[in-house]
Scaffold this active site. Structure first.
Site, PDB file in Angstrom:
ATOM      1  CD  GLU A 158      48.226  39.369  35.349  1.00 48.78           C
ATOM      2  OE1 GLU A 158      47.949  40.393  34.720  1.00 48.78           O
ATOM      3  OE2 GLU A 158      47.460  38.855  36.171  1.00 48.78           O
ATOM      4  CD  GLU A 315      48.267  39.504  40.157  1.00 45.28           C
ATOM      5  OE1 GLU A 315      47.187  39.862  39.642  1.00 45.28           O
ATOM      6  OE2 GLU A 315      49.364  39.941  39.787  1.00 45.28           O
TER       7      GLU A 315
END
Ligand code: GAL
Length: 667
Positions: A158, A315
């Site tokens: 991320e 995710e």
């Protein structure tokens, strides 16, 4: 530019919708791993992301390496038929590194250090961090590049979400180099940054700093360039890791998980997407009335940055998260619905954070596929059910987005630029305004895509470009050409205001779009919190404007009906040949906006593909390959619905949609 590869699968393995999670076995004793693999097999898991936060476990000291545990984990997974998306493990530098080199830590705008103790405490521009990180990546690539379990590389984690903006001296040096590439000369920087204002003229590049906390409002173009630079600095790190991986393991595709929800940096993922083999995204549902619509918005935006090709949902959560003020579990049906809503917009993998809920650490109250209570749980049963449902959708794997008639334009420059300080209002949130239109389209039953501003607009009949604040001459020409070629453009307040240097287009607002729209605004009239303006059939908030019509062929669609603007145009539409250009000057209430969007679409010859009874009640998205087309229909309501009046054979679900239910039809 990468070559659009998907997971590296065994030669005889069919393409399928993959299923899995982040897997953190280093948090658990060895005997748990065997149970994990058994449960993964039971649930139909075929891919897990391993090693994301394992740097300290792999390199416990500068000159000590411990790969044995990871060797074993990968072998155990491989023996169980589970592919490994192997992380480069660079997302959380270990304490020995930051103790030896505190100069890799990010520095906030006011000069304070962001200390270790969490994660992502590193500067993207630190040569020292880069050296240690690439050493780790190189060793991982050398050690595991030939392992048949590895289906992809997962760079860092991320990037741009938990990374802080960094104002360090390393950042200052890199920012100057970035400015030299962008502008060439210091004169050009002075022009772009309007430095005659407040005596800010620079003599040399060495005098330039990141926009650190200053005595008064920092230069806006300097801020905008710093946001662009910060996105590029993280992208450079991604490229640096990718180059090591590509050199040593050219057969293994490389991805990194984006955070298209709203990362801290608002990183320009549409740009980054060119640098990886396939786009991955993480998404967590936000609370509130628009929660599910925000999910479909994020999924459509991911599809937009993936240019309509399949992408990887790296995710999301099975149930509650742990980082909102109050964290509620998902309601029955939501685990499956949320997953399918991502598949509907192009996800060819559905993964969760994480496989087994942690016993300790900062995320122990975050849900997982195997919760604290164990597999005898509603969550795990839903996980197993989802694994089975995904198998029913194998034929969808590999199909692309089927373009909708309408696209919402989403632009990073405008996101960054429109939210800078010292503006007419500080209440404007670019992403929320785009979401307003997305919800209105869903309420009207009109299928839509989301596309970056450099997309090919000609694929669409209607383009909605909310608050497109930064419009360069090139973008102005493309939008005008779109309308001249018969396209229908919808523009809103605070659009076309500045060029790429954040310099105002003079002669009246909305500057760059004024001629296309045939209107002129002399002054913005933002509204106070709680203040509203009445508009025919609805209410506006946050913004209003006195709109003057300056061309003969402009029609008033809605007018203000009270206050200082009573009788003035609120929404206009100019017909240009077969095309049109509409303008919306206030933030309309949900009902008013959905009626307006239906009206504008109707005038553009676009009608909902849903029967009137289902419009607004279901979300629709389509994927296709050649003659095969799949329509995903998801219940947006808490009532049961019957899918009458939609053609197609049911591939998943039934025509009786329970609350939060999903059906997929082959057309
Ligand atoms: C993501 C992150 C994961 C985990 C998750 C929890 O931002 O990548 O490691 O923290 O959030 O929601």
């Amino acid at each position: 530019m990468q070559n659009h590869r998907w997971l590296r699968l065994a030669p005889d393995a069919p393409r399928r919708i993959s299923f899995g999670a982040d897997y953190n076995p280093e948090q658990w004793p060895r005997e748990v791993w065997d149970e994990d693999v058994r449960l993964m097999q039971q649930a139909g898991v075929d891919v897990v992301s391993v090693g994301i936060f394992s740097w300290a476990a792999l390199q416990p000291a500068a000159d000590t390496w411990e790969f044995g545990w990871l060797d074993e984990v990968i072998d155990v997974l491989h023996a169980g038929g589970i592919g490994v998306d192997l992380a480069t493990a660079t997302a959380s530098p270990p304490p020995w590194l930051t103790a030896a080199h505190p100069e890799v830590l990010p520095i906030a705008a006011d000069g304070h250090v962001l200390w270790p103790g969490g994660r992502q405490h590193w500067r993207a521009t630190s040569p020292i961090f880069r050296r240690y990180a690439l050493d780790l990546v190189e060793r991982l690539a050398q050690r595991y590049g030939d392992h048949p379990a590895i289906v992809a590389w997962h760079v860092n984690n991320e990037l741009g979400c938990h990374n802080a903006w960094d104002y360090s001296d390393d950042a200052a040096r890199a920012f100057r180099a970035w400015l030299i590439t962008r502008y060439g000369t210091i004169q050009r920087v002075n022009e772009a940054w309007a430095t005659t204002f407040w005596s800010q003229r620079y003599g040399t590049f060495d005098e330039i700093l990141p926009p650190r906390t200053s005595a008064a409002i920092p230069n806006p173009t300097q801020q905008l360039d710093f946001l662009r630079f910060s996105s590029d600095a993280l992208k450079e790190h991604l490229i640096a890791e990718r180059e090591v991986l590509n050199r040593l393991t050219p057969d293994i595709p490389v991805t990194t998980n984006f955070m298209l929800m709203d990362g801290k940096h608002h990183a320009d993922y549409a740009d980054w997407a060119q640098e990886i083999d396939f786009v991955s995204n993480d998404h967590y549902r936000m609370p509130g009335e628009r929660s599910f619509d925000e999910l479909t918005f994020s999924a459509a935006l991911t599809s937009g940055v993936a240019r309509g090709r399949p992408w990887f949902l790296m995710e999301h959560s099975t149930s509650a998260v742990n980082w909102q003020p109050v964290n509620r579990p998902k309601r029955p049906g939501e685990l499956v619905r949320d997953s399918m809503a991502h598949v509907a917009r192009g996800a060819d993998a559905v993964c969760f954070f994480q496989w087994r809920q942690s016993k300790g650490g900062a995320e122990k109250y975050h849900s997982a596929m195997v919760p604290h209570v164990g597999p005898d749980s509603a969550v795990y049963r839903d996980v197993v059910r989802l694994g089975g449902l995904l198998r029913d959708l194998d034929e969808v794997a590999g199909t692309d987005r089927e373009s909708a008639p309408v696209a919402v334009v989403f632009d990073w420059d405008s996101w960054w630029g429109s939210e800078l300080g010292s503006h007419p209002t500080d209440r404007l949130r670019y992403r929320q305004l785009a979401l307003d239109w997305w919800v209105a389209l869903a309420d009207a039953g009109i299928r839509a895509d989301i596309v970056p501003a450099d997309a090919d607009f000609t694929e669409y009949r209607m383009l909605i470009a909310p608050t497109l604040y930064v419009v360069s001459e090139a973008l102005r020409e493309r939008l005008d050409a779109f309308v001249h070629a018969g396209g229908h453009l919808v523009s809103t307040f605070f659009s076309g205001i500045v060029d790429e240097d954040d310099a105002v287009w003079l002669g009246g607002y909305p500057g760059a779009l004024r001629e296309t729209l045939g209107i002129r605004v002399a002054e913005f009239r933002p509204l106070f919190d709680g203040e509203e303006v009445m508009v025919d059939g609805g209410v506006g908030s946050m913004w209003s404007e006195p709109v003057d019509i300056v061309a003969d062929d402009v029609e008033v669609i809605l007018s203000y009906t009270d206050g200082d603007l009573e009788g003035r145009p609120a929404v206009t539409r100019r017909v240009r040949g077969r095309g049109s250009a509409a303008y919306v000057s206030s933030r309309l209430s949900r009902d008013a906006l959905s009626s307006l969007v239906a009206d504008l679409a109707h005038r553009a010859g676009i009608v909902s593909e849903l029967p009137t009874t289902l419009r607004g009640k279901v979300d629709v998205a389509a994927r296709s390959a050649g003659a095969r087309s799949y329509l995903f229909v998801t219940n947006r309501t808490d009532e049961s619905l019957v899918l009458d009046g939609i053609d197609g054979d049911v591939v998943l679900g039934t025509r009786h949609l329970e609350p939060r239910g999903v059906a997929v039809l082959r057309r």
